[in-house]
Scaffold this active site. Structure first.
Site, PDB file in Angstrom:
ATOM      1  N   TYR A 192       0.756  -1.408  -0.272  1.00 55.58           N
ATOM      2  CA  TYR A 192      -0.129  -0.018   0.152  1.00 55.58           C
ATOM      3  C   TYR A 192       0.966   1.505  -0.400  1.00 55.58           C
ATOM      4  O   TYR A 192       0.185   2.483   0.056  1.00 55.58           O
ATOM      5  CB  TYR A 192      -1.137   0.498   1.128  1.00 55.58           C
ATOM      6  CG  TYR A 192      -2.100  -1.187   1.196  1.00 55.58           C
ATOM      7  CD1 TYR A 192      -3.510  -1.416   0.305  1.00 55.58           C
ATOM      8  CD2 TYR A 192      -1.814  -2.076   2.334  1.00 55.58           C
ATOM      9  CE1 TYR A 192      -3.793  -2.262   0.466  1.00 55.58           C
ATOM     10  CE2 TYR A 192      -3.214  -3.379   2.314  1.00 55.58           C
ATOM     11  CZ  TYR A 192      -3.781  -2.917   1.371  1.00 55.58           C
ATOM     12  OH  TYR A 192      -4.413  -4.204   1.099  1.00 55.58           O
ATOM     13  N   HIS A 205      -4.793   5.916  -1.053  1.00 54.14           N
ATOM     14  CA  HIS A 205      -4.944   6.127   0.289  1.00 54.14           C
ATOM     15  C   HIS A 205      -3.518   6.595   1.179  1.00 54.14           C
ATOM     16  O   HIS A 205      -4.290   6.975   2.605  1.00 54.14           O
ATOM     17  CB  HIS A 205      -5.612   4.763   0.269  1.00 54.14           C
ATOM     18  CG  HIS A 205      -6.769   5.145   1.080  1.00 54.14           C
ATOM     19  ND1 HIS A 205      -8.055   5.944   1.312  1.00 54.14           N
ATOM     20  CD2 HIS A 205      -8.041   3.929   1.768  1.00 54.14           C
ATOM     21  CE1 HIS A 205      -8.922   5.952   1.865  1.00 54.14           C
ATOM     22  NE2 HIS A 205      -8.357   4.631   1.982  1.00 54.14           N
ATOM     23  N   TYR A 227      -4.915  -0.243   9.894  1.00 53.48           N
ATOM     24  CA  TYR A 227      -5.674  -0.331   8.935  1.00 53.48           C
ATOM     25  C   TYR A 227      -6.449   0.702   8.956  1.00 53.48           C
ATOM     26  O   TYR A 227      -7.226   0.817   9.868  1.00 53.48           O
ATOM     27  CB  TYR A 227      -6.606  -1.179   8.111  1.00 53.48           C
ATOM     28  CG  TYR A 227      -5.900  -2.472   7.758  1.00 53.48           C
ATOM     29  CD1 TYR A 227      -4.895  -2.381   5.918  1.00 53.48           C
ATOM     30  CD2 TYR A 227      -5.475  -3.754   8.698  1.00 53.48           C
ATOM     31  CE1 TYR A 227      -4.063  -3.321   6.039  1.00 53.48           C
ATOM     32  CE2 TYR A 227      -4.312  -4.759   7.646  1.00 53.48           C
ATOM     33  CZ  TYR A 227      -3.923  -4.418   6.569  1.00 53.48           C
ATOM     34  OH  TYR A 227      -2.763  -5.657   6.498  1.00 53.48           O
ATOM     35  N   ASN A 259      -9.467   2.191   8.172  1.00 54.89           N
ATOM     36  CA  ASN A 259     -11.025   2.104   8.905  1.00 54.89           C
ATOM     37  C   ASN A 259     -10.960   1.563  10.405  1.00 54.89           C
ATOM     38  O   ASN A 259     -12.036   1.655  11.320  1.00 54.89           O
ATOM     39  CB  ASN A 259     -12.326   1.051   8.526  1.00 54.89           C
ATOM     40  CG  ASN A 259     -11.991  -0.635   8.335  1.00 54.89           C
ATOM     41  OD1 ASN A 259     -10.781  -0.311   9.317  1.00 54.89           O
ATOM     42  ND2 ASN A 259     -12.939  -0.846   8.049  1.00 54.89           N
ATOM     43  N   ASN A 290     -13.348   6.840   6.046  1.00 58.80           N
ATOM     44  CA  ASN A 290     -13.541   5.964   6.736  1.00 58.80           C
ATOM     45  C   ASN A 290     -12.686   6.163   7.870  1.00 58.80           C
ATOM     46  O   ASN A 290     -12.418   5.987   9.187  1.00 58.80           O
ATOM     47  CB  ASN A 290     -13.056   4.230   6.738  1.00 58.80           C
ATOM     48  CG  ASN A 290     -14.566   4.055   5.766  1.00 58.80           C
ATOM     49  OD1 ASN A 290     -15.733   4.225   5.664  1.00 58.80           O
ATOM     50  ND2 ASN A 290     -14.551   3.408   4.837  1.00 58.80           N
TER      51      ASN A 290
END
Length: 201
Positions: free
Chosen positions: A15, A20, A66, A68, A114
């Site tokens: 990632y 993001h 993560y 959220n 989120n």
């Protein structure tokens, strides 16, 4: 005064370069400028460093929970150091701003993000500062003639790396945001906001 700067993103090498993770990119740069090393700190559920930035002591955090579940990390650190929501700045990717834009604001809703949603829930407050780093929206990639009825895949978009031209614009926006950090950290957040927005971010 800003005492805690949080960068939002997802953990893991897969990632690192994705849209993001724009919040991580900003905090990584701040840590480099301060000569600080972000280290895994289990009690704060993330990578953490205490840095000396522009004459002030600032906590840097990249939650490793993560996206959220980011609030779990933020509230753990904020409670430990008795940091108020208004002393927190959260850097995050923003779909509603184009690449090359960055905006600073206090409070308001999550805008469907989120990470922000979870932070607000854990802090029981929306009154923290947000640094919104524009990444654009997948609908912008659809020809205007084909947009009616189209359903852009937002989840897929944010988990992909930006194109080279987009990355250059995002990097430039982060640089402009970093330029106003001394002002924001010292508590002149309204002035920092005006400087950032005036500079075309």
């Amino acid at each position: 005064m800003i005492k805690l700067i949080v960068g939002l993103g997802n953990p893991g090498a897969e990632y690192t370069a994705t849209r993001h993770n724009a919040g991580f990119w900003l905090v990584d740069q701040l840590a480099r400028e301060a000569g600080a090393t972000l280290r895994d700190e289990r009690r704060f559920h993330g990578f953490y460093a205490k840095a000396r930035l522009f004459g002030e002591e600032v906590h840097l955090l990249e939650p490793q929970t993560y996206m959220n579940r980011s609030g779990q990390a933020v509230v753990a650190l904020a409670h430990f150091f008795k940091i108020l929501p208004t002393e927190i700045l959260v850097a995050h990717d923003e779909l509603d701003l184009p690449p090359g834009a960055a905006k600073l604001k206090l409070g308001s809703g999550s805008g469907g993000h989120n990470g922000l949603k979870d932070i607000s829930a854990h802090l029981s407050s929306q009154q923290y500062w947000r640094l919104r780093i524009g990444i654009g929206h997948p609908r912008d990639l659809i020809p205007e003639s084909a947009r009616a009825g189209a359903k852009p895949d937002v989840a897929n978009f944010v988990l992909k790396p930006p194109r080279k031209d987009e990355q250059d614009l995002i990097d430039a926006a982060i640089e402009r945001a970093l330029a106003v950090m001394p002002t924001a950290i010292k508590g002149e957040t309204e002035r920092a906001m005006m400087q950032l927005h005036r500079n075309g971010a």
